[in-house]
Scaffold this active site. Structure first.
Site, PDB file in Angstrom:
ATOM      1  CB  THR A  24       1.461   0.885   5.881  1.00  0.00           C
ATOM      2  OG1 THR A  24       1.475   0.016   7.283  1.00  0.00           O
ATOM      3  CG2 THR A  24       2.757   1.496   5.705  1.00  0.00           C
ATOM      4  CG  ASP A  25      -0.424   0.593  10.981  1.00  0.00           C
ATOM      5  OD1 ASP A  25       0.628  -0.164  10.427  1.00  0.00           O
ATOM      6  OD2 ASP A  25      -0.962  -0.135  11.906  1.00  0.00           O
ATOM      7  CD  GLU A  26       5.263  -1.117   9.738  1.00  0.00           C
ATOM      8  OE1 GLU A  26       6.383  -1.102   9.551  1.00  0.00           O
ATOM      9  OE2 GLU A  26       4.921  -2.623   9.815  1.00  0.00           O
ATOM     10  CE1 TYR A  66       6.257  -1.764   3.508  1.00  0.00           C
ATOM     11  CE2 TYR A  66       5.746  -1.588   5.923  1.00  0.00           C
ATOM     12  CZ  TYR A  66       5.348  -1.686   4.451  1.00  0.00           C
ATOM     13  OH  TYR A  66       3.864  -1.896   4.277  1.00  0.00           O
ATOM     14  CE  LYS A 113       3.113   1.135   1.261  1.00  0.00           C
ATOM     15  NZ  LYS A 113       2.636   0.822   0.309  1.00  0.00           N
TER      16      LYS A 113
END
Ligand code: NAD
Ligand code: DAU
Length: 340
Positions: free
Chosen positions: A126-128, A150, A154
């Site tokens: 993810t971009d997160e 979260y 990741k």
């Protein structure tokens, strides 16, 4: 012939990927392996349930013996890992499950995959992992600055993939998708949550000032992007899958309301999410060089999505009961009461 294990394939993006792969590659066997947590939904796979090149196995990616059994029984040569706890707000309330699935689960998949000699491991990320970016675009080699449990879980999973490539020479690729929306998304995420609440004329709890920016990617574009990277990505590399549709949350919300013919007065500015990232934005150049390009602009994708929720109440009404209502109460009751 490829035997592809798609973990988390009963979730939102994983099921879009399974539907896409089953239809696009009749010579591949697609085996979906999913724990069916609150977010996993076998209804998402109804369109492929009778297809000859599709199988479903229920199991936990962090369960070594279950993972070992499916890898052996189906002679898996490729793993695409979508399995995750994926909702930021739930990670703030209870991080444990995130460490279990998004970190330990990735490690078990890698470790068993290596023992069984799989040929390629694709980690869906993810971009997160980049964290908040005030301006400009995140590039694949930028450092990780995750801000929620979260995002940190990741990032941890990704680092384990990196280590298995560097240490054991495993053939790995990583995709980093931006905020994804579309049919079959569990109605806790912004677009399906606000769409289904607005259909019922219920208040829409917008966090803080609503000026946070996300880069919106239609789910079928995300699924095709993972397919592209799986087939053409260079070993050991990561690729951004960016929607190139940056919008702030107020704009997304008012557009949903307009599509439904509902008033803006349903919006409530509630106390913000803790540690809320203001903006995510990535460059899509590296994936574009491999021939991937998103097909849906935000306006077209959102209209199709809102129509889908209007026409498929059978799918989401049965979700919005039981555990969902407990979660809703925990996440929103106090927030909404504080602004009434
Ligand atoms: P989702 O929550 O809709 O689905 C997750 C799926 O994983 C569910 O089917 C669930 O049952 C399964 N699962 C959870 N724990 C498991 C376990 N221990 N073992 C086996 N299966 C398990 O998630 P999503 O939105 O479809 O996201 C899929 C992947 O894409 C995730 O890895 C997520 O981090 C990533 N991602 C999501 C977005 C987004 O905007 N939704 C954007 C970029 C990346
Ligand atoms: O960026 C990719 C990520 O996008 C994925 O990795 C995650 O799995 C996915 O859940 C998503 O994370 P976000 O936190 O960006 O998505 P969410 O739909 O939860 O929120 C989108 C924006 O809307 C965010 O700024 C928070 C805001 N929001 C969300 C909810 C649920 C609200 O204002 N009110 C809400 O009730």
């Amino acid at each position: 012939m490829k035997n592809i294990l798609v973990t988390g394939g009963a979730g939102f993006i994983g099921s879009a990927f399974v539907r896409h792969m089953v239809a696009s590659y009749p010579d591949y066997n697609i085996i979906c392996f999913d724990k069916l947590t609150y977010a996993g939904n076998i209804d998402n796979l109804l369109p492929v349930s009778d297809e000859e090149n599709y199988r479903f196995e229920r199991g936990d990616v962090a369960d070594r013996s279950a993972v070992s059994r499916v890898l052996r029984e189906y002679r898996i040569d490729t793993v695409v890992n979508f399995a995750a706890e994926s909702h930021v707000d739930r990670s703030i309330l209870a991080p444990d499950a995130f460490i279990h699935t998004d970190v330990v689960g990735v490690y078990i998949l890698l470790d068993e995959g290596r023992k069984h000699g799989i040929e390629r491991f694709c980690q869906v990320s993810t971009d997160e992992v980049y964290g908040d970016i005030e301006d400009g675009l995140s590039l694949e080699d930028d450092r990780f600055l995750p801000n929620s449990p979260y995002a940190a879980s990741k990032a941890g999973g990704e680092l384990m993939v990196r280590a298995y490539h560097a240490t054991y020479g495993m053939d790995t690729v990583i995709t980093r998708g931006s905020n994804t929306y579309g049919p079959y998304q569990y109605p806790e995420k912004l677009v399906p949550f606000f769409t289904t609440e607005a259909i019922d004329d219920r208040p829409l709890p917008l966090y803080g000032d609503g000026e946070q920016i996300r880069d919106w990617l239609y789910v079928d574009d995300h699924a095709r992007g993972v397919d592209r990277i799986l087939h053409y990505g260079a070993t050991g590399e990561a690729y951004n899958l960016a929607g190139e549709n940056q919008r702030n949350n107020i704009e997304v919300t008012t557009r949903i309301l307009k599509l439904l013919g509902k008033p803006d007065s349903l919006i409530r500015h509630v106390p913000d999410r803790e540690g809320h990232d203001r903006r995510y934005a990535m460059s899509a150049e590296k994936a574009r060089a491999l021939g991937w390009r998103r097909q849906f602009d935000f306006e077209t994708g959102l209209e199709a999505t809102v129509r889908w929720y209007q026409e498929n109440e059978w799918w989401w009404r049965k979700i919005k009961t039981g555990e969902y209502l407990d979660y809703y109460k925990q996440q929103y009751a106090e927030r909404l009461a504080s602004v009434e």
